[in-house]
Motif scaffolding. Structure first.
Motif, PDB file in Angstrom:
ATOM      1  N   ARG A  67       0.807  -1.084  -0.016  1.00  0.00           N
ATOM      2  CA  ARG A  67       0.104   0.046  -0.014  1.00  0.00           C
ATOM      3  C   ARG A  67       0.881   1.270   0.011  1.00  0.00           C
ATOM      4  NH1 ARG A  67      -2.909   3.655   3.202  1.00  0.00           N
ATOM      5  NH2 ARG A  67      -5.012   4.094   2.267  1.00  0.00           N
ATOM      6  N   GLU A  68       2.039   1.333   0.897  1.00  0.00           N
ATOM      7  CA  GLU A  68       2.869   2.383   0.865  1.00  0.00           C
ATOM      8  C   GLU A  68       3.460   2.738  -0.494  1.00  0.00           C
ATOM      9  OE1 GLU A  68       3.163   4.734   3.168  1.00  0.00           O
ATOM     10  OE2 GLU A  68       1.434   3.513   4.149  1.00  0.00           O
ATOM     11  N   LEU A 119       0.871   4.198  -2.846  1.00  0.00           N
ATOM     12  CA  LEU A 119       0.776   5.657  -2.600  1.00  0.00           C
ATOM     13  C   LEU A 119       1.916   6.367  -2.833  1.00  0.00           C
ATOM     14  CD1 LEU A 119      -0.822   5.366   1.112  1.00  0.00           C
ATOM     15  CD2 LEU A 119      -2.164   5.778  -0.941  1.00  0.00           C
ATOM     16  N   TYR A 161       1.239   9.707  -5.708  1.00  0.00           N
ATOM     17  CA  TYR A 161       1.638  10.967  -5.533  1.00  0.00           C
ATOM     18  C   TYR A 161       2.655  11.441  -6.541  1.00  0.00           C
ATOM     19  CZ  TYR A 161       4.072  14.834  -3.380  1.00  0.00           C
ATOM     20  OH  TYR A 161       4.210  16.173  -3.201  1.00  0.00           O
ATOM     21  N   ARG A 188      -2.174  16.126  -0.525  1.00  0.00           N
ATOM     22  CA  ARG A 188      -3.086  15.248  -0.436  1.00  0.00           C
ATOM     23  C   ARG A 188      -3.942  15.560   0.770  1.00  0.00           C
ATOM     24  NH1 ARG A 188      -2.522   8.698   0.080  1.00  0.00           N
ATOM     25  NH2 ARG A 188      -4.598   8.420  -0.785  1.00  0.00           N
ATOM     26  N   GLY A 210      -8.145  11.580   0.931  1.00  0.00           N
ATOM     27  CA  GLY A 210      -7.370  10.919  -0.170  1.00  0.00           C
ATOM     28  C   GLY A 210      -7.275  11.258  -1.666  1.00  0.00           C
ATOM     29  N   GLU A 215      -8.196   4.473  -5.248  1.00  0.00           N
ATOM     30  CA  GLU A 215      -7.478   3.313  -4.574  1.00  0.00           C
ATOM     31  C   GLU A 215      -8.417   2.155  -4.585  1.00  0.00           C
ATOM     32  OE1 GLU A 215      -5.137   2.220  -0.369  1.00  0.00           O
ATOM     33  OE2 GLU A 215      -5.872   4.349  -0.604  1.00  0.00           O
TER      34      GLU A 215
END
Length: 64
Positions: free
Chosen positions: A7-8, A11, A15, A35, A39, A60
């Motif tokens: 997930r990191e 993300l 970005y 952000r 989200g 997401e």
């Protein structure tokens, strides 16, 4: 965005996509991307003189 990512990692990639997106209203202008708590990403002119802004919705979706 496809692939086996944490997930990191996803993300971070989202970005990067948001930072590279240049809406028509901000072309030729330095911008800052952030952000929101919901989200979504937003882009604003860095100089603060323009009233143009852009809200970018990148969804997401987590697959089991």
């Amino acid at each position: 965005m496809n692939g086996n990512k944490t997930r990191e990692e996803a993300l971070v990639e989202l970005y990067k996509v948001a930072k590279s997106y240049v809406p028509d209203s901000l072309k030729g202008t330095s911008r800052v991307v952030g952000r929101d708590s919901d989200g979504s990403f937003w882009a604003l002119p860095k100089d603060g003189k323009s009233h143009a802004s852009c809200n970018i919705r990148l969804i997401e979706q987590i697959h089991p």
